[in-house]
Design an enzyme around this catalytic site. Structure first.
Site, PDB file in Angstrom:
ATOM      1  N   ASP A 153      33.701  31.124  43.588  1.00 34.15           N
ATOM      2  CA  ASP A 153      33.453  30.610  44.937  1.00 34.15           C
ATOM      3  C   ASP A 153      32.838  29.205  44.877  1.00 34.15           C
ATOM      4  O   ASP A 153      32.126  28.879  43.927  1.00 34.15           O
ATOM      5  CB  ASP A 153      32.494  31.582  45.652  1.00 34.15           C
ATOM      6  CG  ASP A 153      32.527  31.405  47.153  1.00 34.15           C
ATOM      7  OD1 ASP A 153      33.330  30.597  47.663  1.00 34.15           O
ATOM      8  OD2 ASP A 153      31.718  32.066  47.832  1.00 34.15           O
TER       9      ASP A 153
ATOM     10  N   HIS B 262      40.006  23.131  44.672  1.00 32.00           N
ATOM     11  CA  HIS B 262      40.717  24.250  44.029  1.00 32.00           C
ATOM     12  C   HIS B 262      41.338  23.799  42.704  1.00 32.00           C
ATOM     13  O   HIS B 262      41.371  24.555  41.734  1.00 32.00           O
ATOM     14  CB  HIS B 262      41.796  24.802  44.966  1.00 32.00           C
ATOM     15  CG  HIS B 262      41.242  25.480  46.187  1.00 32.00           C
ATOM     16  ND1 HIS B 262      40.206  26.388  46.138  1.00 32.00           N
ATOM     17  CD2 HIS B 262      41.575  25.382  47.509  1.00 32.00           C
ATOM     18  CE1 HIS B 262      39.936  26.824  47.364  1.00 32.00           C
ATOM     19  NE2 HIS B 262      40.735  26.216  48.214  1.00 32.00           N
TER      20      HIS B 262
ATOM     21  N   LEU C 223      41.299  39.037  24.485  1.00 27.65           N
ATOM     22  CA  LEU C 223      40.870  39.325  25.853  1.00 27.65           C
ATOM     23  C   LEU C 223      42.061  39.525  26.790  1.00 27.65           C
ATOM     24  O   LEU C 223      43.093  38.858  26.623  1.00 27.65           O
ATOM     25  CB  LEU C 223      40.023  38.136  26.297  1.00 27.65           C
ATOM     26  CG  LEU C 223      39.623  37.912  27.738  1.00 27.65           C
ATOM     27  CD1 LEU C 223      38.273  37.223  27.790  1.00 27.65           C
ATOM     28  CD2 LEU C 223      40.646  37.092  28.509  1.00 27.65           C
TER      29      LEU C 223
HETATM   30  C1  FPP Z   1      36.689  30.217  46.864  1.00 28.17           C
HETATM   31  O1  FPP Z   1      36.202  28.934  47.126  1.00 28.17           O
HETATM   32  C2  FPP Z   1      37.847  30.115  46.013  1.00 28.17           C
HETATM   33  C3  FPP Z   1      39.065  30.622  46.318  1.00 28.17           C
HETATM   34  C4  FPP Z   1      39.371  31.339  47.549  1.00 28.17           C
HETATM   35  C5  FPP Z   1      40.196  30.438  45.402  1.00 28.17           C
HETATM   36  C6  FPP Z   1      39.888  30.487  43.958  1.00 28.17           C
HETATM   37  C7  FPP Z   1      40.919  29.714  43.279  1.00 28.17           C
HETATM   38  C8  FPP Z   1      40.782  28.945  42.210  1.00 28.17           C
HETATM   39  C9  FPP Z   1      39.562  28.860  41.406  1.00 28.17           C
HETATM   40  C10 FPP Z   1      41.898  28.091  41.760  1.00 28.17           C
HETATM   41  C11 FPP Z   1      43.137  28.793  41.419  1.00 28.17           C
HETATM   42  C12 FPP Z   1      42.941  29.783  40.337  1.00 28.17           C
HETATM   43  C13 FPP Z   1      43.718  29.877  39.267  1.00 28.17           C
HETATM   44  C14 FPP Z   1      43.501  30.961  38.299  1.00 28.17           C
HETATM   45  C15 FPP Z   1      44.802  28.946  39.015  1.00 28.17           C
HETATM   46  P1  FPP Z   1      36.140  28.454  48.626  1.00 28.17           P
HETATM   47  O2  FPP Z   1      37.387  27.733  48.933  1.00 28.17           O
HETATM   48  O3  FPP Z   1      35.876  29.630  49.506  1.00 28.17           O
HETATM   49  O4  FPP Z   1      34.914  27.495  48.584  1.00 28.17           O
HETATM   50  P2  FPP Z   1      33.879  27.233  49.775  1.00 28.17           P
HETATM   51  O5  FPP Z   1      33.225  28.556  50.093  1.00 28.17           O
HETATM   52  O6  FPP Z   1      32.948  26.249  49.185  1.00 28.17           O
HETATM   53  O7  FPP Z   1      34.677  26.685  50.913  1.00 28.17           O
END
Ligand code: FPP
Length: 253
Positions: free
Chosen positions: A30, A47, A141
């Protein structure tokens, strides 16, 4: 790596007990949006940085002997985000699967997708299947990418499978439900990490997370690296996992 950081990493690594490495770590990645916003960048850029971090963390966890890592990359609830963000995340995930395939294979990693795959773009599922098959006999893993994943959805899907197999109410046991989850061979999650200061588990690994040790850190996912993983592992190793028993009973085991 700066000298301070390297010293810190080395001293944390020295504290780590190799006999108490969690078998399964779940990570709620997150904070990508906030990381980007604080730098005046687009959420998509956040992202992208987040996707880059995955490599560092998976490689290091594998080196330390972690057997499973589940990454919450897209939840069943994430479809409600603006459509351009959903599309960008799907593109990133697809690109990640293709780009990292050979490196992950060379590192001896296994690859699995967890979630409602029938609702995903067939191309993502196809690319994931190629990776899963290529890496299925690797010794390292297992990287479990959770996409269109929800802990409640996983349990609902398990119940549907059980009913379709013709089981009766008095045959339902915890073991039977566990045997019908996505990838039933995956063990319970020992350590669940959430970055960005939020203190919720947000429908991640509800069944396998029943006894997870929870670790929350204010660090935003794009800043989470090997040093941060070491801190989480050390916090985990300092917990006493009682599974409903008392300390004195554990000492005997
Ligand atoms: C939450 O941050 C993150 C997500 C909903 C997506 C997680 C995705 C990635 C780390 C990238 C793609 C993954 C791979 C494996 C290629 P948020 O957007 O909710 O952040 P915020 O709360 O600060 O807005």
């Amino acid at each position: 790596m700066t000298e301070n950081r390297e010293t810190l990493r080395a001293s944390l690594l020295k504290e780590l007990d190799p006999a108490k490495i969690p078998a399964h770590i779940g990570i709620i990645m997150d904070g990508n949006g906030r990381w980007a916003k604080s730098r005046g960048k687009s959420r998509i850029r956040g992202h992208q940085e987040g996707a880059r971090r995955v490599k560092t963390v998976v490689r290091f966890a594998n080196d330390l002997g972690v057997k499973h890592i589940s990454l919450y990359a897209f939840s069943v609830e994430n479809w409600a985000r603006p459509s351009f963000e959903v599309s960008a995340l799907m593109r990133l995930i697809r690109a990640y699967i293709i780009r990292e395939r050979n490196d992950l294979h060379a590192e001896g990693v296994k690859f699995r997708l967890l979630g409602r795959l029938e609702e995903l773009a067939p191309e993502i599922v196809r690319q994931a299947q190629i990776s899963t098959e290529l890496m299925q006999n690797n010794p390292g893993l297992s990287l479990n990418l959770c996409i269109n994943y929800g802990g409640r959805a996983e349990i609902v899907d398990a119940v549907k499978k059980i009913i379709n197999k013709g089981y009766k109410a008095d045959q339902i046991t915890e073991e039977l439900i566990a045997a019908n989850l996505y990838w039933p061979e995956l063990p319970d999650v020992d350590l669940m990490v959430r970055t960005s200061g939020e203190m919720r588990t947000s429908n991640f690994h509800l069944w396998r997370g029943a006894y997870s040790e929870l670790y929350f850190t204010p660090v935003l996912w794009p800043d989470f690296d090997d040093v941060e993983l070491l801190k989480a592992l050390l916090a985990y190793q300092n917990r006493e996992r009682r599974f409903g028993m008392i300390s004195e009973q554990l000492a005997k085991n």
